[in-house]
Motif scaffolding. Structure first.
Motif, PDB file in Angstrom:
ATOM      1  N   ASN A 156       0.810  -1.220   0.000  1.00 17.45           N
ATOM      2  CA  ASN A 156       0.000   0.000   0.000  1.00 17.45           C
ATOM      3  C   ASN A 156       0.841   1.268   0.000  1.00 17.45           C
ATOM      4  O   ASN A 156       0.352   2.335   0.365  1.00 17.45           O
ATOM      5  CB  ASN A 156      -0.937   0.049   1.222  1.00 17.45           C
ATOM      6  CG  ASN A 156      -1.985  -1.028   1.153  1.00 17.45           C
ATOM      7  OD1 ASN A 156      -2.446  -1.368   0.058  1.00 17.45           O
ATOM      8  ND2 ASN A 156      -2.343  -1.584   2.294  1.00 17.45           N
ATOM      9  N   LEU A 157       2.104   1.155  -0.381  1.00 19.51           N
ATOM     10  CA  LEU A 157       2.972   2.332  -0.302  1.00 19.51           C
ATOM     11  C   LEU A 157       2.659   3.331  -1.409  1.00 19.51           C
ATOM     12  O   LEU A 157       3.148   4.447  -1.404  1.00 19.51           O
ATOM     13  CB  LEU A 157       4.445   1.912  -0.404  1.00 19.51           C
ATOM     14  CG  LEU A 157       4.952   1.106   0.788  1.00 19.51           C
ATOM     15  CD1 LEU A 157       6.329   0.544   0.510  1.00 19.51           C
ATOM     16  CD2 LEU A 157       4.982   1.965   2.039  1.00 19.51           C
ATOM     17  N   ASP A 158       1.825   2.906  -2.370  1.00 17.09           N
ATOM     18  CA  ASP A 158       1.490   3.810  -3.470  1.00 17.09           C
ATOM     19  C   ASP A 158       0.293   4.691  -3.125  1.00 17.09           C
ATOM     20  O   ASP A 158      -0.087   5.561  -3.891  1.00 17.09           O
ATOM     21  CB  ASP A 158       1.213   3.003  -4.749  1.00 17.09           C
ATOM     22  CG  ASP A 158       0.220   1.875  -4.497  1.00 17.09           C
ATOM     23  OD1 ASP A 158      -0.087   1.608  -3.317  1.00 17.09           O
ATOM     24  OD2 ASP A 158      -0.247   1.261  -5.472  1.00 17.09           O
ATOM     25  N   LYS A 159      -0.304   4.461  -1.939  1.00 13.18           N
ATOM     26  CA  LYS A 159      -1.511   5.219  -1.587  1.00 13.18           C
ATOM     27  C   LYS A 159      -1.144   6.432  -0.736  1.00 13.18           C
ATOM     28  O   LYS A 159      -0.090   6.472  -0.121  1.00 13.18           O
ATOM     29  CB  LYS A 159      -2.473   4.320  -0.820  1.00 13.18           C
ATOM     30  CG  LYS A 159      -2.817   3.063  -1.623  1.00 13.18           C
ATOM     31  CD  LYS A 159      -4.027   2.350  -1.105  1.00 13.18           C
ATOM     32  CE  LYS A 159      -4.410   1.210  -2.032  1.00 13.18           C
ATOM     33  NZ  LYS A 159      -3.320   0.210  -2.244  1.00 13.18           N
ATOM     34  N   PRO A 160      -2.062   7.443  -0.692  1.00 11.87           N
ATOM     35  CA  PRO A 160      -1.761   8.616   0.131  1.00 11.87           C
ATOM     36  C   PRO A 160      -1.679   8.257   1.614  1.00 11.87           C
ATOM     37  O   PRO A 160      -2.227   7.235   2.046  1.00 11.87           O
ATOM     38  CB  PRO A 160      -2.921   9.568  -0.137  1.00 11.87           C
ATOM     39  CG  PRO A 160      -3.917   8.825  -0.934  1.00 11.87           C
ATOM     40  CD  PRO A 160      -3.306   7.575  -1.444  1.00 11.87           C
ATOM     41  N   PHE A 161      -1.050   9.133   2.381  1.00 14.01           N
ATOM     42  CA  PHE A 161      -0.754   8.847   3.776  1.00 14.01           C
ATOM     43  C   PHE A 161      -1.968   8.434   4.585  1.00 14.01           C
ATOM     44  O   PHE A 161      -1.979   7.403   5.256  1.00 14.01           O
ATOM     45  CB  PHE A 161      -0.087  10.064   4.427  1.00 14.01           C
ATOM     46  CG  PHE A 161      -0.100  10.020   5.927  1.00 14.01           C
ATOM     47  CD1 PHE A 161       0.682   9.095   6.595  1.00 14.01           C
ATOM     48  CD2 PHE A 161      -0.918  10.866   6.646  1.00 14.01           C
ATOM     49  CE1 PHE A 161       0.665   9.023   7.968  1.00 14.01           C
ATOM     50  CE2 PHE A 161      -0.947  10.799   8.026  1.00 14.01           C
ATOM     51  CZ  PHE A 161      -0.152   9.883   8.692  1.00 14.01           C
ATOM     52  N   ILE A 162      -3.041   9.220   4.481  1.00 19.32           N
ATOM     53  CA  ILE A 162      -4.168   9.007   5.384  1.00 19.32           C
ATOM     54  C   ILE A 162      -4.853   7.670   5.075  1.00 19.32           C
ATOM     55  O   ILE A 162      -5.296   6.954   5.968  1.00 19.32           O
ATOM     56  CB  ILE A 162      -5.153  10.207   5.343  1.00 19.32           C
ATOM     57  CG1 ILE A 162      -6.046  10.193   6.577  1.00 19.32           C
ATOM     58  CG2 ILE A 162      -5.948  10.250   4.062  1.00 19.32           C
ATOM     59  CD1 ILE A 162      -5.307  10.576   7.850  1.00 19.32           C
TER      60      ILE A 162
END
Lengths: 308, 543
Positions: free
Chosen positions: A57-63
């Motif tokens: 999930n490192l491609d998703k935004p922080f929140i």
């Protein structure tokens, strides 16, 4: 009392949520890309890197990453490390070692700290009081890693009295030196704390009264002086247990103890937010519970304190 | 009375500790058999799957667990291992591989053509996210396996054909004379059928065909290997097993070697760098190794543009302004060696006598002269910086180097430390560093090609390889292509030497020193030898 307990437990929820968000944000804000670092100096296959990012999930935004972590954490799924091990397994392996180490250090500092503190406090000005004071001052002023390396070199390498490092599946003897090094600074503080409490309490009016009533010296010391002197010591010890768990890192790296401190350090370097946050949450819980236990102990030690 | 009581309490406490301790020490004493060698390692970053292992923590045990088509001796010379023969066509675009009969994995299943071809396809297939996938990039069909969206993960490389159980052919998409050496790299190891059923479980308990097999892997603690009796290759183990102890800090491992709790450590902590060679408690080794340390000057850096007269003059001036031997002696305490090329003394085909090697030698007068010549073309008043990651113990080296350049050329030079390796790599990849930056190379297989193509060929520039300075030189590229199509390894090595003379003039990177292979072994450990990877030859150690 029950109501008070419940209130304290409910207070934990915002504390834990706040810490996880904060720590998650901090790890996220670390500069650099953990996926790129996995390739070292070698050429990066962009398609492979993208594949790994998607998996964690490192491609998703922080929140979104944080909420996904929270959602999984609620079902006790803390995710996997970059090497594919479940986070919970790694913590489960490292945690008992640190608990063992911290408890040994805790017992060491509590027993020797209080004993030497009392000896010192009762016999102020004697030669052994001075020796104890000087040694405790030394332990406080010399950083743990120096004490650690010195102990390792002399006790381990030179004189071969104790194992040089703890290594795999450490037993009591393997952890003895790391525990003593870990507990040494706190022990010195406890000595000084106990000493000053004992020496001031012994001059109090109620002690004089007790003696005047004809109580034996032993009863006066144990029932009146010690009981009152130990309240601040217990406060210190309670908070210190949490600190020992989190602060075991230096001792753990010097003696190659595979505990939670080492795991945290490694995970921060690799940018493994799941692991770091899980460990910190656990440590937060321990801190909160320890503090609660200390507050409960107050009531037992001091009859004037009552909770409602 | 009360005094006695306290003394008694203290005594019982310490007595209890000693007694409890004695019990524990008896059990630890008998844990290791006499013939098992203990060695330093760090926790592998990935599960032990050959194609996903790209760092030393996993490579140390990995290379003992798996045997490839060829194996390398301590000098880096390749000889057939599982392969009976690897035959090439005239221009190195097709290979026919024949396997020796009777090889088995440690679970008893046979090693066949399919064990190789299927494993290689798995590594190349982007769906499986294997970190070593680009090593297969010269095999035909590689590009088809890079489109993640349309793949399932079991598609095969079209360039691989199984003829029968012990013969297969490999078709390359372009000439690749180094292929018969490359296949000795861990990523080309064969895998048994059981791997594909559950790769994760396999990675946790790998089954290989190497000289050792896995006994147990206690994560973050130790990896135990024992001799594999089904192995029948070139390595003849002289011990019963190798146990890799996982360390978090090299210092702790060093103390363990001193104390006799660890047999071999393939590095030395900074704190002991000065004293390890004379330490009475250990056996030390220190010899030229296969890692080269350099710094890159980007090819488009103003005043340093490669291919221009000014740029070349300045690069040579900087290189000649560095007192390498002084830095090696004083900062590295002799654990480095003065460089004479862009590969290493452990690389087959290495030559000490290349034209232009003078450019790597300290010469203050010549450096000043070259810099003045460059200034005559166009005056350079910019500050020259050299960036490095400060988490790897490089500070002292870079400070010394910058001082050396500053004192020689009287110009404005500064070191620019970046806190972490991650941050540093990010800046390098984004090409955001406006100055020189640290680079180094550790070979994956012993061939000059691995150093030269990856770092200086145009095909590896602009993010598609490790040519981080984006150096481009047609003559050099042509020589690389010629070497790929060379009829023999020796012929290829001659061409690589030629290509290095171009680099020695252009200086796309400035070589600083070869990292020596250095480390320590416990007293009483015998037969210590170092291989081309700077690692001890574990299989040959005994006590």
């Amino acid at each position: 009392m029950g109501k008070y307990l419940l209130r304290r437990i409910l207070q934990m929820i915002p504390v834990v949520l706040g810490t996880t968000l904060l720590v998650y944000a901090l790890v996220f804000a670390l500069p650099g890309d953990p996926v790129k670092a996995m390739f070292g100096d070698k050429p990066i296959n962009a398609a492979v890197a993208a594949q790994i990012r998607a998996e964690y999930n490192l491609d998703k935004p922080f929140i979104i990453q944080y909420l996904l972590f929270l959602k999984n954490a609620l079902t006790l799924n803390f995710g996997n490390t970059f090497s594919g091990q479940p986070v919970i397994d790694e913590i489960g392996q490292a945690f008992p070692v640190t608990i063992k180490l911290a408890l040994m250090a805790f017992v060491f500092e509590a027993v020797f700290g209080v004993i030497f503190g009392i000896i010192s406090g009762l016999k102020k000005g004697k030669w052994y009081d001075s020796v104890i004071l000087i040694v405790s001052l030394l332990l406080i002023s010399v950083p743990t890693f120096v004490t650690g390396f010195l102990a390792q070199y002399f006790i381990g390498v030179k004189w071969r009295l104790l194992p040089v490092t703890a290594g795999s599946d450490p037993g009591f003897l393997d952890l003895l030196m790391p525990a003593m090094v870990l507990g040494s600074v706190s022990m010195a503080y406890i000595i000084r704390l106990t000493r000053s409490e004992v020496s001031s309490n012994i001059a109090e009016d109620y002690v004089r009264t007790a003696r005047a009533k004809g109580m034996s010296n032993r009863q006066v010391i144990v029932r009146h002086v010690l009981r009152n002197s130990l309240i601040p010591v217990v406060t210190y010890l309670g908070q210190d247990l949490g600190a020992l768990m989190g602060g075991a890192m230096i001792s753990e790296t010097i003696f190659n103890v595979h505990g939670i401190g080492f795991l945290t350090y490694q995970s921060i370097l690799k940018g493994e937010s799941n692991m770091v946050v899980s460990i910190v949450t656990l440590l937060t819980l321990i801190f909160v519970v320890c503090n609660l236990a200390v507050d409960m102990l107050y009531a037992a030690l001091d009859p004037r304190i009552r909770y409602a | 009375m009360k005094k006695r009581m306290l003394a008694l309490a203290a005594l019982t406490c310490s007595l209890a500790m000693v007694l409890a301790g004695c019990g524990a020490s008896n059990t630890t004493g008998s844990k290791d058999g006499n013939e098992v060698i203990t060695a330093f390692d760090t926790e592998p970053q990935n599960l032990l799957i050959p194609g996903n292992t790209n760092e030393s923590g996993g490579a140390r045990p990995g290379t003992l667990l798996f045997a490839g088509l060829v194996s390398f001796d301590a000098k880096g010379k390749a000889s057939n291992e599982v392969a009976q023969s690897i035959e090439s066509n005239a221009n190195a675009t097709q290979y026919t591989v024949k396997l020796k009969p009777g090889w088995k994995f440690s679970d008893g299943t046979p090693v066949t053509s399919k064990s190789f071809t299927k494993a290689w396809s798995y590594v190349a297939n982007v769906k499986n996210a294997q970190k070593c996938s680009s090593f297969l990039s010269t095999v035909q069909g590689y590009d088809d396996l890079q489109k993640a969206g349309s793949l399932k993960g079991d598609e095969q490389l079209s360039g691989l054909k199984d003829i029968d159980d012990s013969t297969f052919t490999v078709t390359m998409s372009k000439p690749d004379a180094t292929f018969p050496i490359k296949v000795g790299y861990l990523a080309f190891a064969p895998l048994p059928e059981s791997f594909y059923k559950n790769p994760k479980a396999f990675g946790d308990a790998p089954v290989g065909n190497g000289p050792y097999k896995l006994e147990s892997w206690n994560h973050n603690t130790e990896i135990r290997l024992v001799r594999n009796n089904l192995y029948k290759g070139n390595v003849k183990p002289k011990n019963k097993g190798v146990t890799f102890k996982i360390y978090t800090k090299v210092d702790a491992a060093y103390a363990d070697v001193q104390g006799g709790n660890l047999d071999v450590l393939d590095t030395v902590p900074t704190a002991d760098a000065k004293s390890f060679k004379t330490d009475q408690n250990v056996q030390a080794y220190n010899q030229p190794g296969s890692i080269i340390q350099m710094f890159t000057i980007p090819s488009n850096l103003p005043h340093f543009v490669s291919g221009t007269e000014e740029g070349t003059l300045r690069r040579q001036a900087i290189s000649k302004a560095i007192d390498r031997q002084g830095i090696i002696d004083k900062v590295l305490n002799g654990t480095g060696t003065q460089p004479v090329d862009f590969t290493s003394p452990k690389t087959p085909g290495f030559s000490k006598n290349l034209n232009g090697k003078d450019n790597l030698v300290f010469n203050a007068a010549k450096a000043k002269e070259l810099w003045a010549k460059a200034d005559a073309i166009s005056k350079d008043n910019d500050k020259f910086t050299i960036s490095y990651n400060s988490d790897g113990g490089n500070k002292a080296i870079y400070d010394a180097m910058v001082n050396s350049i500053k004192n020689t050329l009287s110009i404005d030079v500064a070191a620019d430390p970046m806190p972490t390796f991650q941050e540093f790599r990010n800046a390098v990849d984004k090409r955001s560093i406006k100055g020189g930056f640290r680079s180094g190379w550790q070979p994956d297989y012993p061939s000059a090609e691995n150093y030269l193509f990856q770092e200086y060929d145009s095909a590896a520039a602009h993010g598609s390889g490790s040519n981080d300075g984006d150096y481009q030189n047609q003559k050099f590229d042509q020589l690389m292509d010629d070497a790929y199509a060379a009829p023999s390894t020796d012929a290829a090595n001659a061409i690589y030497s030629q290509s290095q003379e171009i680099l020695l003039n252009d200086l796309p990177t400035i070589p600083m020193y070869y990292d020596n292979a250095h480390g320590v072994a416990a007293k009483g450990v015998k037969n210590l030898a170092i291989d081309w990877q700077n690692l001890p030859v574990y299989s040959q150690l005994h006590k």
